[in-house]
Design a protein around this motif. Structure first.
Motif, PDB file in Angstrom:
ATOM      1  N   SER A 107      58.159 -63.412  16.495  1.00 50.69           N
ATOM      2  CA  SER A 107      57.508 -62.329  17.181  1.00 50.69           C
ATOM      3  C   SER A 107      56.900 -61.155  16.402  1.00 50.69           C
ATOM      4  O   SER A 107      57.560 -60.828  15.396  1.00 50.69           O
ATOM      5  CB  SER A 107      58.604 -61.802  18.050  1.00 50.69           C
ATOM      6  OG  SER A 107      57.862 -60.708  18.805  1.00 50.69           O
ATOM      7  N   GLU A 108      55.604 -61.197  16.436  1.00 48.71           N
ATOM      8  CA  GLU A 108      55.035 -60.038  15.665  1.00 48.71           C
ATOM      9  C   GLU A 108      55.213 -58.710  16.221  1.00 48.71           C
ATOM     10  O   GLU A 108      55.510 -57.569  15.681  1.00 48.71           O
ATOM     11  CB  GLU A 108      53.458 -60.408  15.996  1.00 48.71           C
ATOM     12  CG  GLU A 108      52.597 -59.227  15.049  1.00 48.71           C
ATOM     13  CD  GLU A 108      51.174 -59.373  14.924  1.00 48.71           C
ATOM     14  OE1 GLU A 108      50.500 -58.655  14.567  1.00 48.71           O
ATOM     15  OE2 GLU A 108      50.927 -60.713  15.542  1.00 48.71           O
ATOM     16  N   GLU A 109      55.587 -58.652  17.611  1.00 50.53           N
ATOM     17  CA  GLU A 109      56.128 -57.340  18.243  1.00 50.53           C
ATOM     18  C   GLU A 109      57.318 -56.779  17.880  1.00 50.53           C
ATOM     19  O   GLU A 109      57.333 -55.543  17.731  1.00 50.53           O
ATOM     20  CB  GLU A 109      55.901 -57.472  19.909  1.00 50.53           C
ATOM     21  CG  GLU A 109      54.583 -57.860  20.598  1.00 50.53           C
ATOM     22  CD  GLU A 109      53.502 -56.910  20.342  1.00 50.53           C
ATOM     23  OE1 GLU A 109      53.906 -55.572  20.237  1.00 50.53           O
ATOM     24  OE2 GLU A 109      52.465 -57.148  19.962  1.00 50.53           O
ATOM     25  N   ALA A 110      58.142 -57.646  17.424  1.00 50.42           N
ATOM     26  CA  ALA A 110      59.477 -57.264  17.046  1.00 50.42           C
ATOM     27  C   ALA A 110      59.432 -56.756  15.699  1.00 50.42           C
ATOM     28  O   ALA A 110      60.005 -55.486  15.319  1.00 50.42           O
ATOM     29  CB  ALA A 110      60.513 -58.476  16.705  1.00 50.42           C
ATOM     30  N   ILE A 111      58.591 -57.032  14.857  1.00 52.95           N
ATOM     31  CA  ILE A 111      58.191 -56.391  13.709  1.00 52.95           C
ATOM     32  C   ILE A 111      57.477 -55.177  13.634  1.00 52.95           C
ATOM     33  O   ILE A 111      57.601 -54.174  12.636  1.00 52.95           O
ATOM     34  CB  ILE A 111      57.561 -57.358  12.528  1.00 52.95           C
ATOM     35  CG1 ILE A 111      57.788 -56.959  11.039  1.00 52.95           C
ATOM     36  CG2 ILE A 111      56.081 -57.619  12.771  1.00 52.95           C
ATOM     37  CD1 ILE A 111      59.152 -56.874  10.427  1.00 52.95           C
ATOM     38  N   ARG A 112      56.631 -55.024  14.709  1.00 54.80           N
ATOM     39  CA  ARG A 112      55.760 -53.819  14.559  1.00 54.80           C
ATOM     40  C   ARG A 112      56.785 -52.782  15.336  1.00 54.80           C
ATOM     41  O   ARG A 112      56.770 -51.521  14.777  1.00 54.80           O
ATOM     42  CB  ARG A 112      54.432 -54.056  15.646  1.00 54.80           C
ATOM     43  CG  ARG A 112      53.536 -54.870  15.139  1.00 54.80           C
ATOM     44  CD  ARG A 112      52.395 -54.964  15.988  1.00 54.80           C
ATOM     45  NE  ARG A 112      51.362 -55.862  15.662  1.00 54.80           N
ATOM     46  CZ  ARG A 112      50.269 -55.240  14.928  1.00 54.80           C
ATOM     47  NH1 ARG A 112      50.303 -54.363  14.773  1.00 54.80           N
ATOM     48  NH2 ARG A 112      49.504 -56.302  14.476  1.00 54.80           N
ATOM     49  N   ALA A 113      57.526 -52.987  16.172  1.00 53.62           N
ATOM     50  CA  ALA A 113      58.517 -51.871  16.593  1.00 53.62           C
ATOM     51  C   ALA A 113      59.395 -51.500  15.479  1.00 53.62           C
ATOM     52  O   ALA A 113      59.764 -50.361  15.404  1.00 53.62           O
ATOM     53  CB  ALA A 113      59.500 -52.673  17.873  1.00 53.62           C
ATOM     54  N   ARG A 114      60.022 -52.306  14.940  1.00 52.42           N
ATOM     55  CA  ARG A 114      60.759 -52.003  13.493  1.00 52.42           C
ATOM     56  C   ARG A 114      59.903 -51.078  12.674  1.00 52.42           C
ATOM     57  O   ARG A 114      60.481 -50.301  12.167  1.00 52.42           O
ATOM     58  CB  ARG A 114      61.388 -53.247  12.846  1.00 52.42           C
ATOM     59  CG  ARG A 114      62.194 -53.012  11.701  1.00 52.42           C
ATOM     60  CD  ARG A 114      63.355 -52.148  12.184  1.00 52.42           C
ATOM     61  NE  ARG A 114      64.194 -51.769  10.974  1.00 52.42           N
ATOM     62  CZ  ARG A 114      65.440 -50.732  11.039  1.00 52.42           C
ATOM     63  NH1 ARG A 114      65.549 -50.320  11.995  1.00 52.42           N
ATOM     64  NH2 ARG A 114      65.950 -50.706   9.911  1.00 52.42           N
ATOM     65  N   LEU A 115      58.718 -51.548  12.529  1.00 55.21           N
ATOM     66  CA  LEU A 115      57.866 -50.874  11.480  1.00 55.21           C
ATOM     67  C   LEU A 115      57.692 -49.437  11.884  1.00 55.21           C
ATOM     68  O   LEU A 115      57.657 -48.589  11.149  1.00 55.21           O
ATOM     69  CB  LEU A 115      56.695 -51.714  11.080  1.00 55.21           C
ATOM     70  CG  LEU A 115      55.540 -51.321  10.276  1.00 55.21           C
ATOM     71  CD1 LEU A 115      56.301 -51.178   8.689  1.00 55.21           C
ATOM     72  CD2 LEU A 115      54.434 -52.187  10.148  1.00 55.21           C
ATOM     73  N   ASP A 116      57.238 -49.408  13.239  1.00 47.89           N
ATOM     74  CA  ASP A 116      57.061 -48.221  13.823  1.00 47.89           C
ATOM     75  C   ASP A 116      58.234 -47.291  13.678  1.00 47.89           C
ATOM     76  O   ASP A 116      57.952 -45.977  13.040  1.00 47.89           O
ATOM     77  CB  ASP A 116      56.620 -48.071  15.154  1.00 47.89           C
ATOM     78  CG  ASP A 116      55.277 -48.771  15.417  1.00 47.89           C
ATOM     79  OD1 ASP A 116      54.623 -48.992  14.497  1.00 47.89           O
ATOM     80  OD2 ASP A 116      55.005 -49.385  16.741  1.00 47.89           O
ATOM     81  N   ALA A 117      59.694 -47.603  13.852  1.00 46.63           N
ATOM     82  CA  ALA A 117      60.642 -46.885  13.708  1.00 46.63           C
ATOM     83  C   ALA A 117      60.798 -46.179  12.428  1.00 46.63           C
ATOM     84  O   ALA A 117      61.271 -44.801  11.848  1.00 46.63           O
ATOM     85  CB  ALA A 117      61.903 -47.502  14.302  1.00 46.63           C
ATOM     86  N   VAL A 118      60.675 -47.207  11.403  1.00 45.30           N
ATOM     87  CA  VAL A 118      60.873 -46.702   9.877  1.00 45.30           C
ATOM     88  C   VAL A 118      59.711 -46.082   9.391  1.00 45.30           C
ATOM     89  O   VAL A 118      60.127 -45.021   8.853  1.00 45.30           O
ATOM     90  CB  VAL A 118      60.745 -48.107   9.085  1.00 45.30           C
ATOM     91  CG1 VAL A 118      60.661 -47.971   7.526  1.00 45.30           C
ATOM     92  CG2 VAL A 118      62.019 -49.107   9.283  1.00 45.30           C
ATOM     93  N   VAL A 119      58.487 -46.204   9.699  1.00 42.90           N
ATOM     94  CA  VAL A 119      57.501 -45.271   9.302  1.00 42.90           C
ATOM     95  C   VAL A 119      57.586 -43.826   9.947  1.00 42.90           C
ATOM     96  O   VAL A 119      57.359 -42.897   9.100  1.00 42.90           O
ATOM     97  CB  VAL A 119      55.965 -45.928   9.551  1.00 42.90           C
ATOM     98  CG1 VAL A 119      54.870 -44.745   9.094  1.00 42.90           C
ATOM     99  CG2 VAL A 119      55.898 -47.020   8.758  1.00 42.90           C
ATOM    100  N   SER A 120      57.974 -43.797  11.384  1.00 45.97           N
ATOM    101  CA  SER A 120      58.185 -42.550  11.798  1.00 45.97           C
ATOM    102  C   SER A 120      59.121 -41.824  11.195  1.00 45.97           C
ATOM    103  O   SER A 120      58.982 -40.692  10.951  1.00 45.97           O
ATOM    104  CB  SER A 120      58.419 -42.801  13.276  1.00 45.97           C
ATOM    105  OG  SER A 120      58.626 -41.640  13.991  1.00 45.97           O
ATOM    106  N   GLY A 121      60.368 -42.368  10.986  1.00 50.70           N
ATOM    107  CA  GLY A 121      61.342 -41.624  10.392  1.00 50.70           C
ATOM    108  C   GLY A 121      60.956 -41.196   8.955  1.00 50.70           C
ATOM    109  O   GLY A 121      61.250 -39.985   8.478  1.00 50.70           O
ATOM    110  N   SER A 122      60.166 -42.017   8.158  1.00 52.58           N
ATOM    111  CA  SER A 122      59.730 -41.620   6.713  1.00 52.58           C
ATOM    112  C   SER A 122      58.686 -40.443   6.851  1.00 52.58           C
ATOM    113  O   SER A 122      58.602 -39.579   6.092  1.00 52.58           O
ATOM    114  CB  SER A 122      59.234 -42.581   6.138  1.00 52.58           C
ATOM    115  OG  SER A 122      60.199 -43.770   5.632  1.00 52.58           O
ATOM    116  N   LEU A 123      57.854 -40.567   7.987  1.00 53.55           N
ATOM    117  CA  LEU A 123      56.990 -39.430   8.010  1.00 53.55           C
ATOM    118  C   LEU A 123      57.808 -38.160   8.518  1.00 53.55           C
ATOM    119  O   LEU A 123      57.181 -37.158   7.952  1.00 53.55           O
ATOM    120  CB  LEU A 123      56.038 -39.695   9.063  1.00 53.55           C
ATOM    121  CG  LEU A 123      54.861 -39.211   9.415  1.00 53.55           C
ATOM    122  CD1 LEU A 123      53.622 -40.012   9.036  1.00 53.55           C
ATOM    123  CD2 LEU A 123      54.628 -38.630  10.918  1.00 53.55           C
TER     124      LEU A 123
END
Length: 290
Positions: A107-123
């Motif tokens: 699923s592409e949506e699963a990796i996007r959800a994980r990526l959003d959480a990681v980038v948001s935390g780093s940001l």
């Protein structure tokens, strides 16, 4: 229709279905993971025609191009305790489809959800140590590189590489914007008042200097006029005295006629004198030559 011809058609149809189930194509822009009963079996990175076991193995294609992930605006608290609404986007690439599949599945949506959480935390972590001026200045490139480095470290086991993280828009919340605008207006008004006060002070100094110079110039001019007038009167007296010494009788006649001209020519003078007064002697008789 003959039975042999029908059998041939049936065989051809079966062969076509079998070929379609056996052979598959990997495009230039993709890479494939061969999965057998849910377990990864092979990674295919070369484009072209490939074969699989029909009904047993399935093919999952993964895009090898640069992919975009846009994040909705979120509120971040900066190091100077100011709040900022940040819109960002991430560009990433799938480098290891096997780890990708093992981490989040196809699923592409699963990796996007994980990526959003990681980038948001780093940001949030990186911007939490920066000021508003730093975020809005040329120092933003350094901030973005640090966010990308931290996000890549957390996403290392997901089979992707984050190529870039960018802030698309950074806005202050509405209440902060109004407060900053009010503060800017107050500051501009203070600067304007100070400029007007300094201008008024400079104008007063200029007027005082001009008034002083005017007074000095008028005094000098009056003094010079009095001096010139005195010199003129002195010369006049000297001329009168010289004329009187040359011909006293003519001088008396001339002065008397001048008195007639100044006293009687306008018609507005009123003199109360006796007709026999010495002032009118040249009206009663013609002056005689000396």
């Amino acid at each position: 229709m003959r039975p042999g011809f029908l059998a041939l058609i049936a065989v051809l149809i079966v062969l076509a279905i079998g070929a379609d189930a056996t052979f598959f194509t990997v495009p230039q822009t993709a890479q494939a993971l061969l999965v057998q009963l849910g377990e990864p079996r092979a990674l295919i990175t070369t484009p072209g025609l490939h074969a699989r076991l029909p009904l047993v193995q399935t093919v999952i294609l993964f895009d090898r191009r640069l992919l975009d992930d846009e994040m909705a605006g979120e509120e971040v608290i900066l190091g100077d305790q100011r709040r900022l609404i940040v819109d960002s986007f991430t560009r990433y690439r799938i480098t290891d489809p096997l780890h990708y599949y093992q981490a989040v599945g196809p699923s592409e949506e699963a990796i996007r959800a994980r990526l959003d959480a990681v980038v948001s935390g780093s940001l949030r972590r990186v911007l939490g140590g920066e000021t508003l001026l730093g975020v809005l200045s040329a120092d933003r490139d350094r901030i973005m590189r640090e966010i990308r480095r931290q996000a890549n470290g957390e996403m290392a086991g997901f089979g992707i590489v984050i190529e870039d993280v960018r802030i698309r828009r950074a806005d202050l919340p509405a209440e902060n914007t109004q407060a900053i605008l009010s503060r800017m207006q107050s500051e501009r008004e203070r600067v304007a008042k100070q400029a007007r006060a300094e201008g008024a002070e400079a104008a007063a100094k200029i007027r005082a200097n001009a008034e002083r110079e005017r007074t000095v110039l008028l005094a000098d001019a009056r003094g010079e006029a009095e001096r010139l007038r005195g010199e003129g009167e002195q010369k006049t007296i000297a001329l009168y005295a010289g004329a009187y010494q040359q011909d006293p009788q003519f001088f008396v006649i001339w002065r008397t006629l001048a008195a007639y001209r100044d006293g009687l020519a306008g018609g507005q003078s009123r003199l109360i004198l006796s007709p026999e007064a010495d002032f009118f002697r040249y009206l009663r008789q013609v002056p005689q030559a000396p």
